[in-house]
Scaffold this motif. Sequence first.
Motif, PDB file in Angstrom:
ATOM      1  N   MET A 113       0.835  -1.155   0.000  1.00 28.66           N
ATOM      2  CA  MET A 113       0.000   0.000   0.000  1.00 28.66           C
ATOM      3  C   MET A 113       0.898   1.241   0.000  1.00 28.66           C
ATOM      4  SD  MET A 113      -3.377   0.286   2.445  1.00 28.66           S
ATOM      5  CE  MET A 113      -2.470  -0.132   3.874  1.00 28.66           C
ATOM      6  N   LEU A 114       0.579   2.197  -0.835  1.00 25.01           N
ATOM      7  CA  LEU A 114       1.334   3.441  -0.874  1.00 25.01           C
ATOM      8  C   LEU A 114       0.423   4.600  -0.504  1.00 25.01           C
ATOM      9  CD1 LEU A 114       3.302   2.983  -4.233  1.00 25.01           C
ATOM     10  CD2 LEU A 114       4.096   2.504  -1.915  1.00 25.01           C
ATOM     11  N   ASP A 115       0.981   5.575   0.225  1.00 21.52           N
ATOM     12  CA  ASP A 115       0.194   6.764   0.539  1.00 21.52           C
ATOM     13  C   ASP A 115       0.285   7.762  -0.618  1.00 21.52           C
ATOM     14  OD1 ASP A 115       2.608   8.141   0.778  1.00 21.52           O
ATOM     15  OD2 ASP A 115       2.461   8.416   2.940  1.00 21.52           O
ATOM     16  N   GLU A 116      -0.300   8.915  -0.450  1.00 24.53           N
ATOM     17  CA  GLU A 116      -0.348   9.918  -1.522  1.00 24.53           C
ATOM     18  C   GLU A 116       1.024  10.464  -1.898  1.00 24.53           C
ATOM     19  OE1 GLU A 116      -1.040  12.049   2.407  1.00 24.53           O
ATOM     20  OE2 GLU A 116      -1.750  10.221   1.478  1.00 24.53           O
ATOM     21  N   HIS A 117       2.040  10.219  -1.061  1.00 23.36           N
ATOM     22  CA  HIS A 117       3.408  10.670  -1.335  1.00 23.36           C
ATOM     23  C   HIS A 117       4.295   9.535  -1.825  1.00 23.36           C
ATOM     24  CE1 HIS A 117       2.247  14.404   0.570  1.00 23.36           C
ATOM     25  NE2 HIS A 117       1.850  13.723   1.640  1.00 23.36           N
ATOM     26  N   GLY A 118       3.710   8.367  -2.083  1.00 31.03           N
ATOM     27  CA  GLY A 118       4.469   7.230  -2.573  1.00 31.03           C
ATOM     28  C   GLY A 118       5.218   6.467  -1.504  1.00 31.03           C
ATOM     29  N   LYS A 119       4.943   6.753  -0.217  1.00 32.45           N
ATOM     30  CA  LYS A 119       5.594   6.036   0.876  1.00 32.45           C
ATOM     31  C   LYS A 119       4.850   4.731   1.138  1.00 32.45           C
ATOM     32  CE  LYS A 119       7.413  10.050   3.308  1.00 32.45           C
ATOM     33  NZ  LYS A 119       7.380  10.801   4.562  1.00 32.45           N
ATOM     34  N   ALA A 120       5.614   3.648   1.331  1.00 27.63           N
ATOM     35  CA  ALA A 120       5.018   2.348   1.598  1.00 27.63           C
ATOM     36  C   ALA A 120       4.400   2.341   2.998  1.00 27.63           C
ATOM     37  CB  ALA A 120       6.068   1.253   1.476  1.00 27.63           C
ATOM     38  N   LYS A 121       3.230   1.767   3.096  1.00 29.44           N
ATOM     39  CA  LYS A 121       2.528   1.625   4.374  1.00 29.44           C
ATOM     40  C   LYS A 121       2.113   0.167   4.520  1.00 29.44           C
ATOM     41  CE  LYS A 121       2.435   6.046   5.262  1.00 29.44           C
ATOM     42  NZ  LYS A 121       3.059   6.650   6.394  1.00 29.44           N
ATOM     43  N   TYR A 122       2.215  -0.327   5.726  1.00 29.87           N
ATOM     44  CA  TYR A 122       1.803  -1.693   6.020  1.00 29.87           C
ATOM     45  C   TYR A 122       0.823  -1.613   7.177  1.00 29.87           C
ATOM     46  CZ  TYR A 122       1.983  -6.542   7.499  1.00 29.87           C
ATOM     47  OH  TYR A 122       1.650  -7.811   7.847  1.00 29.87           O
ATOM     48  N   ALA A 123      -0.410  -2.032   6.937  1.00 31.86           N
ATOM     49  CA  ALA A 123      -1.402  -1.914   8.000  1.00 31.86           C
ATOM     50  C   ALA A 123      -2.502  -2.951   7.831  1.00 31.86           C
ATOM     51  CB  ALA A 123      -2.020  -0.521   7.991  1.00 31.86           C
ATOM     52  N   ASP A 124      -2.949  -3.476   8.938  1.00 33.78           N
ATOM     53  CA  ASP A 124      -4.108  -4.348   8.987  1.00 33.78           C
ATOM     54  C   ASP A 124      -4.729  -4.124  10.360  1.00 33.78           C
ATOM     55  OD1 ASP A 124      -6.061  -6.248   9.011  1.00 33.78           O
ATOM     56  OD2 ASP A 124      -4.716  -7.958   8.848  1.00 33.78           O
ATOM     57  N   PHE A 125      -5.641  -3.184  10.418  1.00 30.42           N
ATOM     58  CA  PHE A 125      -6.238  -2.826  11.693  1.00 30.42           C
ATOM     59  C   PHE A 125      -7.693  -3.285  11.778  1.00 30.42           C
ATOM     60  CE2 PHE A 125      -2.859   0.364  11.051  1.00 30.42           C
ATOM     61  CZ  PHE A 125      -2.087   0.038  12.141  1.00 30.42           C
ATOM     62  N   GLY A 126      -8.022  -4.358  11.059  1.00 30.13           N
ATOM     63  CA  GLY A 126      -9.395  -4.853  11.018  1.00 30.13           C
ATOM     64  C   GLY A 126      -9.951  -5.246  12.377  1.00 30.13           C
ATOM     65  N   ILE A 127      -9.096  -5.685  13.287  1.00 34.14           N
ATOM     66  CA  ILE A 127      -9.569  -6.114  14.612  1.00 34.14           C
ATOM     67  C   ILE A 127      -8.928  -5.304  15.726  1.00 34.14           C
ATOM     68  CG2 ILE A 127     -10.110  -8.470  13.901  1.00 34.14           C
ATOM     69  CD1 ILE A 127      -7.365  -9.112  15.433  1.00 34.14           C
ATOM     70  N   SER A 128      -8.360  -4.170  15.376  1.00 31.02           N
ATOM     71  CA  SER A 128      -7.639  -3.388  16.372  1.00 31.02           C
ATOM     72  C   SER A 128      -8.595  -2.592  17.259  1.00 31.02           C
ATOM     73  CB  SER A 128      -6.672  -2.429  15.676  1.00 31.02           C
ATOM     74  OG  SER A 128      -7.396  -1.483  14.931  1.00 31.02           O
ATOM     75  N   CYS A 129      -8.046  -2.130  18.365  1.00 27.65           N
ATOM     76  CA  CYS A 129      -8.801  -1.270  19.258  1.00 27.65           C
ATOM     77  C   CYS A 129      -7.828  -0.326  19.963  1.00 27.65           C
ATOM     78  CB  CYS A 129      -9.593  -2.069  20.287  1.00 27.65           C
ATOM     79  SG  CYS A 129      -8.569  -3.008  21.426  1.00 27.65           S
ATOM     80  N   ILE A 130      -8.344   0.808  20.381  1.00 29.07           N
ATOM     81  CA  ILE A 130      -7.551   1.736  21.177  1.00 29.07           C
ATOM     82  C   ILE A 130      -7.756   1.335  22.625  1.00 29.07           C
ATOM     83  CG2 ILE A 130      -7.268   4.128  21.881  1.00 29.07           C
ATOM     84  CD1 ILE A 130      -8.240   4.914  19.067  1.00 29.07           C
ATOM     85  N   LEU A 131      -6.659   1.114  23.306  1.00 33.69           N
ATOM     86  CA  LEU A 131      -6.726   0.597  24.662  1.00 33.69           C
ATOM     87  C   LEU A 131      -6.210   1.635  25.643  1.00 33.69           C
ATOM     88  CD1 LEU A 131      -7.240  -1.996  26.360  1.00 33.69           C
ATOM     89  CD2 LEU A 131      -4.827  -2.507  26.036  1.00 33.69           C
TER      90      LEU A 131
END
Length: 156
Positions: A1-19
């Motif tokens: 996944m790349l952001d709008e500036h072409g930086k690679a991002k790795y994320a999978d927050f489908g089951i995440s929560c703020i604790l």
Amino acid sequence: MLDEHGKAKYADFGISCILDELEHGDNFKDSAGTSPYMAPEICDPEIVTYSGKKADIWALGIATFGFTFNSMPYWGENEMKIFESIKNDPLVMPDDRKDVSPGLINIIKGMLEKDPSKRLTLDELKKDEWINQGFHINLGSDEAQVGMFNHYKAED
């Protein structure tokens, strides 16, 4: 996944929560997520609670292994076999990648330490010599922490 500036991002927050760690601590009883990324302590039915932070470091280690070697360190033909592999199989570094630095190998081994009490912490990772190569400021330093805080504050 790349952001709008072409930086690679790795994320999978489908089951995440703020604790709220002050209110709830870091111990979890339930688990959800992608089986090959689950830490050994999550795969063991005899373990009642586990550290979310330690489990996240494990998952980061699995991802780093995958990005580095284009394979998974633990595998099985079904979820139970994957859990058995995670709990029982030793970590084996593929020998077909002679170009992987010893520093990166050490980081992967530290993140994939089966004993959570011996597993690398985020603070240890931020201070690691290999991770800090090429930076003028050590990522584990107070100066870096202030800089990151100011960067994210400015984006709000």
